[in-house]
Motif scaffolding. Sequence first.
Motif: not given
Lengths: 414, 414
Positions: B38-39, A3-5, A7-9, A116-117
């Motif tokens: 979701d991702g 994953l990008l730092p 951001f979440r799964d 970040r998201e």
Amino acid sequence: MQLLPGFRDFYPEDCSLRNYTLSIWREVAARYGFLEYDGPALEPVELYKKKSGGELVGQLFDFVDKGERHVALRPEMTPTLARMVAARERDFKKPLKWFCAPTFFRYEKQQRGRLREFIQLNCDILGDASPAADAELLALVIDVLRGFGLGPQDFVVRLSDRDAWMQFALGKGVPQERVLEFLGLVDKLERTSEAESVRKLADFGIELGAVRAFIANPSLETTKLQGILADLAARGLSDFVQVDLTIVRGLAYYTGLVFEVFDRGGKERALAGGGRYDGLLELMSDGKVKMPALGFGMGDVVLANMLDEIPAAKAMRDAWLAKRRPAEIYVIIADDTRRTEALGLIQTLRNAGLRTDYSLASTKVGKQFQAAETLGAEFAVVVGAEWPSVKVKTLATREERLLPVEGLAAALRA
Amino acid sequence: MQLLPGFRDFYPEDCSLRNYTLSIWREVAARYGFLEYDGPALEPVELYKKKSGGELVGQLFDFVDKGERHVALRPEMTPTLARMVAARERDFKKPLKWFCAPTFFRYEKQQRGRLREFIQLNCDILGDASPAADAELLALVIDVLRGFGLGPQDFVVRLSDRDAWMQFALGKGVPQERVLEFLGLVDKLERTSEAESVRKLADFGIELGAVRAFIANPSLETTKLQGILADLAARGLSDFVQVDLTIVRGLAYYTGLVFEVFDRGGKERALAGGGRYDGLLELMSDGKVKMPALGFGMGDVVLANMLDEIPAAKAMRDAWLAKRRPAEIYVIIADDTRRTEALGLIQTLRNAGLRTDYSLASTKVGKQFQAAETLGAEFAVVVGAEWPSVKVKTLATREERLLPVEGLAAALRA
């Protein structure tokens, strides 16, 4: 593959938690007569540069696309909303009460409560300049948090008035073009050393003591805050609000009322924040559309951290999740020669709207019962020798009945 | 200030339509026991380059972020899903039945049914290689479309088998490393001139007639399609499917079953498409996780175009929308000296979960009734001289009652 730092799964258990947040947001906003809207996740970068402020411009995920357009992932909703409303202003009765709950992107330093998201509830009232609109929006932000099981012991809405600060500044001789700079100082007062505050205020010819006295004893009769507080008192919501002139808000477009919502424990960042932006539509439409407006944003990250720590809120969330178990009915195929009949029955149950699951592979009856328990099913329906009847076991009570397949969905619903 | 080409604003009426689509997607997937996940919307670009195929790589919105990472907005879900499942493979019972309905981004040429930002339902079954899993997924795609009021006269699922084509190719002496290239030819057969097809097939030593004969008369006994068709027949869904070996699917990662869903009228692009990708998890996890898998995607754009044209589907959608009018109750303040009491009542009604609206500004009673009608409210509650009772008017029938404020929410619900 990582994953990008920032951001979440969302694995299913995380996605349920997010859906809970979204569901309460939508339900309470609808109770207030707010209509849902949305915009694109990608916009021309100028949309965010057009309104001054700059804070968010430095945090943009921006780039040049394959068509040579300079674009940015949306860091906030207000510019999109202003663009949308300005474009079709005549099509809507005023005031507009609109909300959305989209995903936003900000390239921020990683820290607790910041990603970040993230998703954020945005609620706005456009076309009404009165304290009645201010109070309606504040009541909504309070009721959204009450919708999660939070009470006046858990959070507080701190109200302030930028107009009062502007009058203060102009009264002290701050020139018009430096008022925003002065507001920036006030905004950072709590995070700045006394010596530095004194020095910076001296540059405006203002003493720290005068600022502190104004904060300690704001003359409310000159502001709209009084009308807002009376309206909230009529709704029985006084316990949730508190005037606090240290609140100024970072974004340059705010005018009049500004507010932030904090946990009473003071452990978290702001749960929500907002205010009036009466000049923004005019700015965004190059003077074509003038419309007073106000709104707030409430992100999912700080809120989720807080719900984890308040037992009543946690219990409410867990009850919501428990009602949404993956399957209501699990069909157990005890005799594999009956698989065809079982598939027909499964189809009938699903057609009736029942959440129904079964084992794709032939496997032992015991294993199938185990799967039914794991999924939290209410009933196990056993297809076997009794066909065209089936054994129905209520898993919580172990009670068993023999029921005809004909009309089974209705019998299980009853 | 304009929208970017290929992106959409969702004004409230558009957002309702989108929410309708999302709501049916979620409801039917849940009926099948699928769990939502979701991702992130942004991923490292290598995630999409890792699996061969390339078609989508040319359509990426990709860029270098402020931290020098080469990233891309997600054009599809499968790589994210494969990454997520491979990372926590041991935490989940097999098979996994997961769905999501996120936003995707593709830099495509603009044309009917194609946008650069769209939502897409993705449903996948992981950990089961049997035709039973294939059939379960196909039944789901059929029932999702049935959930919108579409029937076998409106759409058809065309099934094919990549394995059958691979056997065909290998049987004709196509070398292993050129099989994908051969499949690409078959995929484009319907859009290629006969002369060109003949020429290109000659390069593989295969005659067009042989390919056509295989399509016209596939030997199903050698494929899994027979088992799948039997399973769907047991569910009563045979009318919705049809074997059609011209379907091959563009993406390189498909193995075994592939399918596409088309409107019977043949006017639109595919409504949905999918298939098996038994090798992808192994590829994505560098050989660590081997898991058979299959899934499909269904976008919102073609679907919405189709619903507009099928009267039964349109009627179902309109009925759903009508139930979600903005306000159930409109409180009319006939005597402005009662505004405080009215606000208290509004708060009580909203606390009871009723969608309640009112006029923020003092205005004539006639105008307030008009607003109540415009919002489609069921009841107008008039606060005036009768306090602590109120006049309640049922707007559809014009019937009027006098009710005490105490217990009003319960009385209106009844």
